[in-house]
Motif scaffolding. Structure first.
Motif, PDB file in Angstrom:
ATOM      1  N   GLN A   1     -84.182  -2.822  -4.115  1.00  0.00           N
ATOM      2  CA  GLN A   1     -83.656  -1.968  -3.058  1.00  0.00           C
ATOM      3  C   GLN A   1     -84.629  -2.011  -1.876  1.00  0.00           C
ATOM      4  OE1 GLN A   1     -80.637  -0.395  -3.126  1.00  0.00           O
ATOM      5  NE2 GLN A   1     -80.362  -1.445  -5.101  1.00  0.00           N
ATOM      6  N   PRO A   2     -84.100  -2.107  -0.637  1.00  0.00           N
ATOM      7  CA  PRO A   2     -85.003  -2.175   0.517  1.00  0.00           C
ATOM      8  C   PRO A   2     -85.806  -0.890   0.682  1.00  0.00           C
ATOM      9  CG  PRO A   2     -82.729  -1.861   1.228  1.00  0.00           C
ATOM     10  CD  PRO A   2     -82.674  -2.137  -0.239  1.00  0.00           C
ATOM     11  N   LEU A   3     -87.081  -1.048   0.993  1.00  0.00           N
ATOM     12  CA  LEU A   3     -87.929   0.106   1.259  1.00  0.00           C
ATOM     13  C   LEU A   3     -87.650   0.637   2.667  1.00  0.00           C
ATOM     14  CD1 LEU A   3     -91.349  -1.113  -0.205  1.00  0.00           C
ATOM     15  CD2 LEU A   3     -89.950   0.772  -1.080  1.00  0.00           C
ATOM     16  N   HIS A   4     -87.608   1.946   2.803  1.00  0.00           N
ATOM     17  CA  HIS A   4     -87.494   2.567   4.123  1.00  0.00           C
ATOM     18  C   HIS A   4     -88.317   3.847   4.132  1.00  0.00           C
ATOM     19  CE1 HIS A   4     -84.796   5.879   2.856  1.00  0.00           C
ATOM     20  NE2 HIS A   4     -84.284   4.982   2.023  1.00  0.00           N
ATOM     21  N   ASP A   5     -88.893   4.132   5.268  1.00  0.00           N
ATOM     22  CA  ASP A   5     -89.760   5.293   5.458  1.00  0.00           C
ATOM     23  C   ASP A   5     -90.939   5.293   4.483  1.00  0.00           C
ATOM     24  OD1 ASP A   5     -88.135   6.885   7.529  1.00  0.00           O
ATOM     25  OD2 ASP A   5     -86.657   6.436   5.967  1.00  0.00           O
ATOM     26  N   ARG A   6     -91.332   4.087   4.073  1.00  0.00           N
ATOM     27  CA  ARG A   6     -92.509   3.905   3.228  1.00  0.00           C
ATOM     28  C   ARG A   6     -93.161   2.572   3.586  1.00  0.00           C
ATOM     29  NH1 ARG A   6     -92.151   7.872  -0.738  1.00  0.00           N
ATOM     30  NH2 ARG A   6     -94.058   7.129  -1.742  1.00  0.00           N
ATOM     31  N   GLN A   7     -94.485   2.539   3.489  1.00  0.00           N
ATOM     32  CA  GLN A   7     -95.241   1.310   3.680  1.00  0.00           C
ATOM     33  C   GLN A   7     -95.464   0.648   2.333  1.00  0.00           C
ATOM     34  OE1 GLN A   7     -96.382  -0.684   6.084  1.00  0.00           O
ATOM     35  NE2 GLN A   7     -97.428  -1.980   4.591  1.00  0.00           N
ATOM     36  N   HIS A   8     -95.021  -0.597   2.206  1.00  0.00           N
ATOM     37  CA  HIS A   8     -95.163  -1.292   0.931  1.00  0.00           C
ATOM     38  C   HIS A   8     -96.635  -1.519   0.573  1.00  0.00           C
ATOM     39  CE1 HIS A   8     -96.488  -5.062   2.815  1.00  0.00           C
ATOM     40  NE2 HIS A   8     -95.558  -4.846   3.738  1.00  0.00           N
ATOM     41  N   PRO A   9     -96.969  -1.588  -0.710  1.00  0.00           N
ATOM     42  CA  PRO A   9     -98.343  -1.902  -1.112  1.00  0.00           C
ATOM     43  C   PRO A   9     -98.641  -3.380  -0.868  1.00  0.00           C
ATOM     44  CG  PRO A   9     -96.949  -1.842  -3.049  1.00  0.00           C
ATOM     45  CD  PRO A   9     -96.083  -1.421  -1.882  1.00  0.00           C
ATOM     46  N   HIS A  10     -99.912  -3.694  -0.689  1.00  0.00           N
ATOM     47  CA  HIS A  10    -100.314  -5.088  -0.582  1.00  0.00           C
ATOM     48  C   HIS A  10    -100.579  -5.667  -1.967  1.00  0.00           C
ATOM     49  CE1 HIS A  10    -101.195  -3.793   3.613  1.00  0.00           C
ATOM     50  NE2 HIS A  10    -100.646  -4.961   3.852  1.00  0.00           N
ATOM     51  N   ASP A  11    -100.540  -6.991  -2.044  1.00  0.00           N
ATOM     52  CA  ASP A  11    -100.757  -7.666  -3.319  1.00  0.00           C
ATOM     53  C   ASP A  11    -102.207  -7.528  -3.767  1.00  0.00           C
ATOM     54  OD1 ASP A  11     -98.142  -8.523  -2.819  1.00  0.00           O
ATOM     55  OD2 ASP A  11     -98.496 -10.386  -3.901  1.00  0.00           O
ATOM     56  N   LEU A  12    -102.431  -7.771  -5.054  1.00  0.00           N
ATOM     57  CA  LEU A  12    -103.795  -7.776  -5.578  1.00  0.00           C
ATOM     58  C   LEU A  12    -104.624  -8.843  -4.868  1.00  0.00           C
ATOM     59  CD1 LEU A  12    -105.920  -6.848  -7.668  1.00  0.00           C
ATOM     60  CD2 LEU A  12    -104.986  -8.588  -9.218  1.00  0.00           C
ATOM     61  N   PHE A  13    -104.055 -10.045  -4.690  1.00  0.00           N
ATOM     62  CA  PHE A  13    -104.718 -11.127  -3.951  1.00  0.00           C
ATOM     63  C   PHE A  13    -104.020 -11.284  -2.601  1.00  0.00           C
ATOM     64  CE2 PHE A  13    -105.693 -12.109  -8.363  1.00  0.00           C
ATOM     65  CZ  PHE A  13    -107.049 -12.396  -8.297  1.00  0.00           C
TER      66      PHE A  13
END
Length: 485
Positions: free
Chosen positions: A190-202
């Motif tokens: 599901q598309p994220l909205h009103d949230r900042q996605h986490p960055h990858d481990l690497f």
């Protein structure tokens, strides 16, 4: 602290006010002497002929490496970028992007002979609260850590490597943190909205090779898996104007979202302070598995022209074709164009003012949307004040609205101000207590989704990072001068 400042008479450093000390001219010199910033360091020992040269005044500090520290002979430290040996370390930023040469750098350097290892990073343990029906509150800790290594081959060639990691998958979870009007990437299909996605481990694992052909001309090759192509300004967490703000910009996916790309190859040619570079890279953004290495495709391309006309200014324009950036829109073809100006002004010992203006445009199969951003960061000793203003045009589809509004374009804005007071400062680790407040503006038509109340967010946080590189040298040099007297 500022070895690039050289005068033919006694005086004080125009950047920080410290008293200039005598130096000896050297027959062998390096181009683009550095200030403070990201990158490598090399130690040069003068020859016996150099020791007979005419003294001049320069702004240098005693080094703790080698016999010079014991007073046996002088030593000159020349600090180079880990990407291009012809660049000063202060110019290096994320990927192959540039910041102004006068930019301060927060990190810890380790020397192994002529090899260099530099460590950077930051973590923001915090409580954040976002209003409106789509808001949320939570305790989290955005973070990143980065190591940069360089190994010179004589005076004209260098091998570099970088590793950047983040524990966001643990501290932020798959949905990321609440950020009003933010968009991009997905969770549970599901598309994220009103949230900042986490960055990858690497977030970066790269290698580079650079070569100087003469005093003014150089070139380099850069490969990352993952890495960052030549597209957009320096990524937000590597811009000094944004480094103290725990939140990502709302225009992240219009400006610098390609900073984590699984498969990048870049070639650059530089003449003096002008650089032309091109990249081929994987257009798809990282998938929902934040711990793996995505399959490289090399199906996208970009080009960028960078120019640092003065010590305090960095300019860039870039354009790229990004194939299928979102996993939920496999047929999307995106053309991105960006331009930015970063201005940094050192104001004296432990004082600095940094500013960035960024413009970005996405052209998705003829649908053009734009973003504008201005950031400013003023630091004086233990105190830092920063602000951010941005305006982004986002579609109803991007904001995950009802079908009747999906094709509409909505201009949304954010106005942020923050303050940090360091309780630990300049002793190797800066720990600051911070607070931040944001007001968000939106068209009335969005009230049916967000409610009638004012959109706002506030947070309280700790900012933990390495101290300013070279800050300890300032105090050490004053101690040595006192002993000499």
């Amino acid at each position: 602290m500022h070895p690039e400042v050289i005068m033919d008479h006694p005086g004080t450093c125009p950047k920080c006010g410290m008293t200039l000390v005598p130096m000896k001219d050297k027959k062998r010199s390096t181009s683009n002497p550095p200030s403070q910033g990201y990158g490598a360091a090399r130690i040069e020992h003068p020859t016996s002929n150099e020791s007979e040269a005419k003294p001049r005044s320069t702004h240098e500090h005693p080094s703790s490496h080698g016999p010079a520290a014991a007073g046996e002979h002088d030593m000159h430290m020349s600090m180079q970028s880990s990407v291009n040996i012809a660049d000063p370390m202060s110019r290096e930023s994320s990927g192959t992007a540039w910041v102004p040469d006068s930019t301060p750098m927060y990190g810890k350097m380790f020397m192994f002979g002529d090899d260099m290892l530099m460590l950077h990073g930051a973590i923001f343990p915090r409580y954040t609260n976002v209003s409106t029906r789509r808001g949320d509150d939570r305790i989290d800790a955005p973070n990143w850590i980065m190591g940069m290594y360089s190994h010179p081959f004589g005076d004209s060639a260098q091998l570099g490597g970088r590793l950047m990691m983040s524990l966001d998958p643990l501290t932020e979870g798959g949905r990321g943190y609440p950020l009003l009007f933010q968009s991009g990437e997905s969770w549970h299909d599901q598309p994220l909205h009103d949230r900042q996605h986490p960055h990858d481990l690497f977030d970066e694992l790269s290698i580079s090779y650079s070569q100087k052909f003469d005093h003014d001309l150089s070139a380099y090759l850069y490969f990352g898996y993952p890495g960052e192509p030549a597209l957009g300004p320096p990524t937000f967490m590597h811009r000094l104007s944004a480094m103290d703000d725990p939140d990502a910009p709302l225009g992240h996916h219009w400006q610098d979202s390609t900073h984590v790309t699984f498969g990048v190859a870049t070639a650059g040619l530089q003449w003096r302070s002008v650089k032309v570079e091109g990249s081929i890279f994987t257009g798809r953004e990282p998938d929902e598995d934040r711990y793996n290495f995505d399959e490289p495709q090399f199906d996208s391309y970009s080009g960028r022209i960078s120019w640092n006309p003065t010590q305090n200014l960095a300019l860039q324009v870039s354009h790229g074709y990004i194939k299928d950036p979102e996993a939920l829109e496999p047929d999307l073809k995106r053309h991105r164009t960006t331009a930015s100006a970063i201005y940094n002004q050192p104001l004296g010992p432990d004082r600095n003012w940094s500013n960035s203006f960024v413009w970005g445009q996405n052209n998705d199969s003829g649908e053009k949307t734009e973003s504008f951003l201005f950031e400013s960061n003023y630091q004086r000793g233990r105190d830092t004040v920063y602000l951010r203003w941005e305006r982004v045009e986002k579609s109803g589809h991007e904001l995950v609205l009802d079908p009747e509004d999906e094709s509409r374009i909505f201009p949304v804005s954010g106005y942020t101000i923050g303050y940090i007071r360091d309780v630990s400062h300049g002793n190797g680790l800066d720990i600051g207590l911070g607070t931040q407040f944001t007001i968000n503006d939106r068209p009335d038509r969005l009230d049916r989704y967000y409610g009638d109340d004012l959109g706002y967010a506030f947070q309280f946080f700790l900012r933990v990072r390495p101290s300013l590189h070279g800050q300890g040298l300032h105090e050490h040099s004053e101690h040595v001068a006192g002993m000499g007297k």
